[in-house]
Enzyme design. Sequence first.
Site, PDB file in Angstrom:
ATOM      1  N   TYR A  96       0.834  -1.194   0.000  1.00  0.00           N
ATOM      2  CA  TYR A  96       0.000   0.000   0.000  1.00  0.00           C
ATOM      3  C   TYR A  96       0.872   1.248   0.000  1.00  0.00           C
ATOM      4  O   TYR A  96       2.032   1.221   0.434  1.00  0.00           O
ATOM      5  CB  TYR A  96      -1.040   0.008   1.114  1.00  0.00           C
ATOM      6  CG  TYR A  96      -0.564   0.181   2.540  1.00  0.00           C
ATOM      7  CD1 TYR A  96      -0.355   1.440   3.083  1.00  0.00           C
ATOM      8  CD2 TYR A  96      -0.414  -0.926   3.375  1.00  0.00           C
ATOM      9  CE1 TYR A  96       0.024   1.608   4.398  1.00  0.00           C
ATOM     10  CE2 TYR A  96      -0.042  -0.779   4.695  1.00  0.00           C
ATOM     11  CZ  TYR A  96       0.187   0.492   5.204  1.00  0.00           C
ATOM     12  OH  TYR A  96       0.556   0.644   6.518  1.00  0.00           O
ATOM     13  N   ASP A 272      -3.963  -0.321  16.198  1.00  0.00           N
ATOM     14  CA  ASP A 272      -3.167  -1.535  16.394  1.00  0.00           C
ATOM     15  C   ASP A 272      -2.305  -1.402  17.647  1.00  0.00           C
ATOM     16  O   ASP A 272      -2.132  -2.360  18.416  1.00  0.00           O
ATOM     17  CB  ASP A 272      -2.274  -1.783  15.183  1.00  0.00           C
ATOM     18  CG  ASP A 272      -3.034  -1.740  13.868  1.00  0.00           C
ATOM     19  OD1 ASP A 272      -4.207  -2.167  13.853  1.00  0.00           O
ATOM     20  OD2 ASP A 272      -2.461  -1.278  12.869  1.00  0.00           O
TER      21      ASP A 272
END
Length: 356
Positions: A96, A272
């Site tokens: 990405y 996260d």
Amino acid sequence: MAERSPGPWAVCLGESMAVLLPDAAGPLEAAGGFRPAVGGAESNTACALAALGVPAAWIGRVGDDGFGRMVTADLAACRVDVSAVAVDPHRRTGLYVKETGGSALPHDLGPGRSRLHYYRTGSAASALSPALLADPAAARLLAGARLLHLTGITAALSDDCLALVRALLADRRPGRLVSLDLNWRPALWHGRDPAVLPDLLDAADVLLLGADEAAEALGTGDPAALRAAFPSPATVVVKDAGHRVTALDRSGTAVTEPALAVEVVEPTGAGDAFAAGYLAGLHRGLDGRRRLRLGHLAAACALTAPGDRGRLPAPGVVAALLDAPAGDWAATRVTADGIVSPVLTRPAAHLGAPTP
């Protein structure tokens, strides 16, 4: 309780990808260059757990390419066990590109905002399947883990990935907790049926939900309503980004802790990191409030870093903030230059070196 194999306390399973980070803020068409890095929800959590002193492993698949080798080497350098990472000879490593706001150029996203442009269709990780459970290296790590961490991202990658998540959630083992972070990614669910999510979420022991993403994916971001919707997990943790996090047990008893004041550099990876901090609190046997604070602190460090991961402060600083009076916690501010807090300015013992 069944005898356990020695190994990492936590196993995080999912896709890790190569990332291209722009050299400067602004729209992609104005980027002068990019530098490679590594990202992915589950591996971000594994790295943050390791930085917090929790033995952690990451299980996934990468391509037989330079990006795959970079991903594996990067996680190993973070002291994450990568012994069960599979190399796919036919599929590429996912990628990405990150776009960050903060320039004065047209089409800029705005300061503190980012957008991720994914190139992961048909990636090596999309071939994860229940066959993984028969792999000796993966089976060894899963047999020894006291915690298995998953996200809703994996279930969206392919039918085989969804089948693997279902198989892992059905394979309940004495003494092993399963945590699941919704990590709603609308683009990944395009053409797929998100109606599979509620059953997956309700099968976890620790369920982590962002209030905004839960409202979009599940119809509500209210902590009490989400607790009622998912009765099975021992704890439902609802993150209201930038404001507060509430953890509710099965009885409905709630613990809420306000977020730290943060000068945000870039938001990717904060959820996260929060998951890692909260789960590290479980590993340490912290009470509910300190688990939330450790999650907030880990998230704040990620928010002040240009990549997906932040650098955690020294253990002594962490301990002082976890024990800080409410007023001192509320007065604490986290920036890219460090942490400013009343609790850190008072005479105290040596606070130690930063966590690498």
